[in-house]
Each structure stands twice: as C-alpha cells, then as structure tokens.
Design an enzyme around this catalytic site. Sequence first.
Site, PDB file in Angstrom:
ATOM      1  N   ASN A   1       0.879  -1.172   0.000  1.00 17.08           N
ATOM      2  CA  ASN A   1       0.000   0.000   0.000  1.00 17.08           C
ATOM      3  C   ASN A   1       0.914   1.219   0.000  1.00 17.08           C
ATOM      4  OD1 ASN A   1      -1.779   2.044   0.509  1.00 17.08           O
ATOM      5  ND2 ASN A   1      -2.698   1.095   2.329  1.00 17.08           N
TER       6      ASN A   1
ATOM      7  N   ARG B   1      -2.567  -2.169  -3.341  1.00 18.47           N
ATOM      8  CA  ARG B   1      -3.784  -1.406  -3.063  1.00 18.47           C
ATOM      9  C   ARG B   1      -3.771  -0.167  -3.960  1.00 18.47           C
ATOM     10  NH1 ARG B   1      -5.086   3.131   1.221  1.00 18.47           N
ATOM     11  NH2 ARG B   1      -7.325   3.221   0.907  1.00 18.47           N
TER      12      ARG B   1
ATOM     13  N   HIS C   1     -12.984   2.720   0.562  1.00 21.48           N
ATOM     14  CA  HIS C   1     -12.909   1.673   1.607  1.00 21.48           C
ATOM     15  C   HIS C   1     -13.561   0.377   1.141  1.00 21.48           C
ATOM     16  CE1 HIS C   1     -12.956   5.007   4.943  1.00 21.48           C
ATOM     17  NE2 HIS C   1     -11.713   4.691   4.639  1.00 21.48           N
TER      18      HIS C   1
ATOM     19  N   ARG D   1     -11.682  15.317   8.453  1.00 19.76           N
ATOM     20  CA  ARG D   1     -12.554  15.694   7.326  1.00 19.76           C
ATOM     21  C   ARG D   1     -13.955  16.027   7.826  1.00 19.76           C
ATOM     22  NH1 ARG D   1     -11.322  10.466   3.774  1.00 19.76           N
ATOM     23  NH2 ARG D   1      -9.377  10.188   4.880  1.00 19.76           N
TER      24      ARG D   1
ATOM     25  N   GLU E   1      -7.805  -5.516   5.617  1.00 19.07           N
ATOM     26  CA  GLU E   1      -7.698  -5.166   4.198  1.00 19.07           C
ATOM     27  C   GLU E   1      -6.556  -5.923   3.523  1.00 19.07           C
ATOM     28  OE1 GLU E   1      -8.971  -0.705   3.671  1.00 19.07           O
ATOM     29  OE2 GLU E   1      -8.299  -1.051   5.714  1.00 19.07           O
TER      30      GLU E   1
END
Length: 397
Positions: free
Chosen positions: A10, A87, A176, A237, A381
């Site tokens: 990743n 990823r 996601h 965020r 993940e």
Amino acid sequence: MSDKNILVINSGSSSIKFALVNDSQDEFLLEGLAECLGSPAAVVNWKQNDEKKSLLLDGADHTGALAKILPLVQEVAQGKLTGIGHRVVHGSAHVTKASMITPDVIQVIKDAAALAPLHNPPGLMGIEVAQTIYPDLPHVGVFDTAFHQTMPDYAYRYAIPEHLYTGHHIRRYGFHGTSHMYVSRKGAEMAGLPVDNSCWLVAHLGNGCSTSAVVNGESRDTSMGLTPLEGLVMGTRSGDVDPSLHSHLYRTLGWDQEKVETVLTKESGLLGVSGLSNDMRTLIEASEQGNARATLAIEIFCYRLAKSLASLSCALPKLDGLLFTGGIGENASLIRRKTLEHMPLFNFKLDDQANQACTRGVAGKISAQGHPLVMVVPTNEERQIANETLELIAANV
Ligand code: AMP
C-alpha cells in the site's frame, strides 16, 4: 504452511505499508511500514514473529525503500512469492474487480489520478518500482472503489447536469471498498448466513469513515462519493456540508479553493470541532474529564453516523445486521452505544458486557437477545487484498 505467499503493498505519498500474507496462516509472516520516504528520517519498521525491527533508509525514496524491503520479504517467504497485490485507491468506473496490472490498467490508474490526486500517483509509483524489481511476478491491483461499482445509477448519480457525468465522470464512487467487502463477507460467515443471501449495514470507522449497504455480497450504496470527503464526520474531514459553503467562504472571507479544501479535509471533523485532536481515544478521555468541545465532537460524530446508517437502510430489502469495524468501530464501545441510541426506530439494543468486551481485535455479537444483530468485525484489508490477488492469479494460470 502452504507455499502461497502474497506480498501486499500500500504505497502512499511518503510511505509504503506492506504485509507478507500466507494463505494458510492467520498471522502475517511479516508486516511493516516504511515512512518519511524521500527525507533524511526515512525508516522502515517491521514485525516478524512478534519481534520488532527497524532499519534507517538513508533518505531513500520509494525505489530505495522497496529495494530494501523486497529481499527481506523473499528471505521470509523462502523464495516462494506467488505474487504482489497492490492497493489502489481509484479505478474510476472502468474497474469493477481486482485486475492484473497490464498497460491498460496502468492507464486507468493514471486517468483516475484526476479523481484521486493524493492517492493514485503514489500507488502507481509503488507498482512501477515493484514491477521493475520483480518483472516476472504477477502484479495485481485491488481497488478501493471497485466493490462499490455495483451501486445502482440512482445511488451513484448526483442531481447535476448530465454532461458533467458523461463528459467528466462526476458521480459517486465510494471508497474503503476492500474493507466493506471483507467485513460484510466475514459478518455473514460469523452469523452463519450465505453471503449471497444476506443484507448488512457496515460502518467502517477509522481516521477515514464510511458506511455501506451490502446486499447479497454487493454494495448497493455507500456514504463516500466522488471523493472520500463526502459523508460521515471523520478525524480531520468535515464529511457532508452544504455545497454552497465553498462560495460562502469565498464571498465572506475571501478564501480561495485551496484554502477551503485544506480546511475541510485537514482541519475539520473531530479535530475541527474539538480543537483538540483527530484521535477518538483522546476525545473520549477529554470528554470524561468534562471537555465540552470533545463531548460535542463525539455527539456530532455519533448522530451523523446514525443518520447515515438510517438513510442507507433505504438500500436494503431486509436487515440481517449492523457491522462495526475500523479503529473506532472495533474499539470504542461508547461510540457504538451512542450511535445506536440515535436510532430508536430500529429497535437496536446492545448487551453492555458484550459491547465492552469487543475491543483490540475481539470480534463478536454485541446485540442483546431478541434485538437486531449488531457485531464487531475487525477489518483486514491486507488479507482481502491477498485473497483477491491469489484468486486472480489462480484463475489466470
Ligand atoms: P484506523 O484508521 O482504522 O487505524 O483508526 C484510527 C482511529 O481509531 C483513531 O481515531 C483512534 O483514536 C481510534 N481508536 C483506536 N483505538 C481506540 C480505542 N481503544 N478507543 C477509541 N478509539 C480508538
């Protein structure tokens, strides 16, 4: 131990997260993070058999870091590396599932960089460097957006002029996806239900947060949109705001587009409301000590999460359960409880003891008997990326 080992990479703008996953072992053979790449502080930290190790990288960039990491991986895999799973954040509407990295797929990643400028370019860099070092291994891209490509048009389209969709790809994509897919499948397994006949609400609550509605193994809707800013309140965020906020801030404060974007993505969310931290643990502690702004940040987070879950229930023909995951979802019993308190019409009720017991990777049912199922399902993940990479390699042999 099976000889099927997948390296999962990743690659971020100044970091590379990696894991060596064996398909017959629950624990990863190796996992680590190279960070501060391109700066004098560049370092790689990794864990092998619960032993932590570290190596300074002398200011190495992504190429230099992978040149150090890959031989280490090969040593642990005893030369038996089946492939590399990368990823990738954005695959636009072209990528609906994990894909072999081909020149066409590289072009899709490049084209989608306009939609994910912070993520796709470093992801691509990781792919290109790994391909240079291991040109003979299969490389697979696993895309964050792919799982949500099953959303119907009425869920993914914005009510804006059509040419912005047809000519400029402006629509909701969702992110996601790897986590939502893994957790909804694992949730079905834990509940003893077939994936293709089960309906879930999923709340992935980490630094980034999103919800999804998953029907028979397919995403039907999700809270994130064109970018990962839409939807829930997150660490830094804002999540949803009035779309006119941008022009209002320009008119009243003279803020340009860059300033507004920085404020909404890096200075808002839990951090912006609390003025204290983007870290939920810190906010829970501060709230317990009477910090009113931390308390308000938690309240907004939970209420907006509940609202999102309730709205996503529109995408479900039935509800088999609600699944919590991510650093907050897996650990914060307070957040789980408060969120469900905002959803009285759903008849959720938690078993307090079970709710408190599910933390630090403990999975399980946390709902009280006779009430709709709620479970904590730790996400994984890396495992999902490795599984999809292996499946694709097996299908291409
Ligand atoms: P992630 O991005 O999935 O690693 O999640 C990071 C978030 O999980 C941060 O906001 C952490 O504060 C939060 N988190 C991790 N452990 C706990 C905990 N025990 N209680 C509350 N929040 C936690």
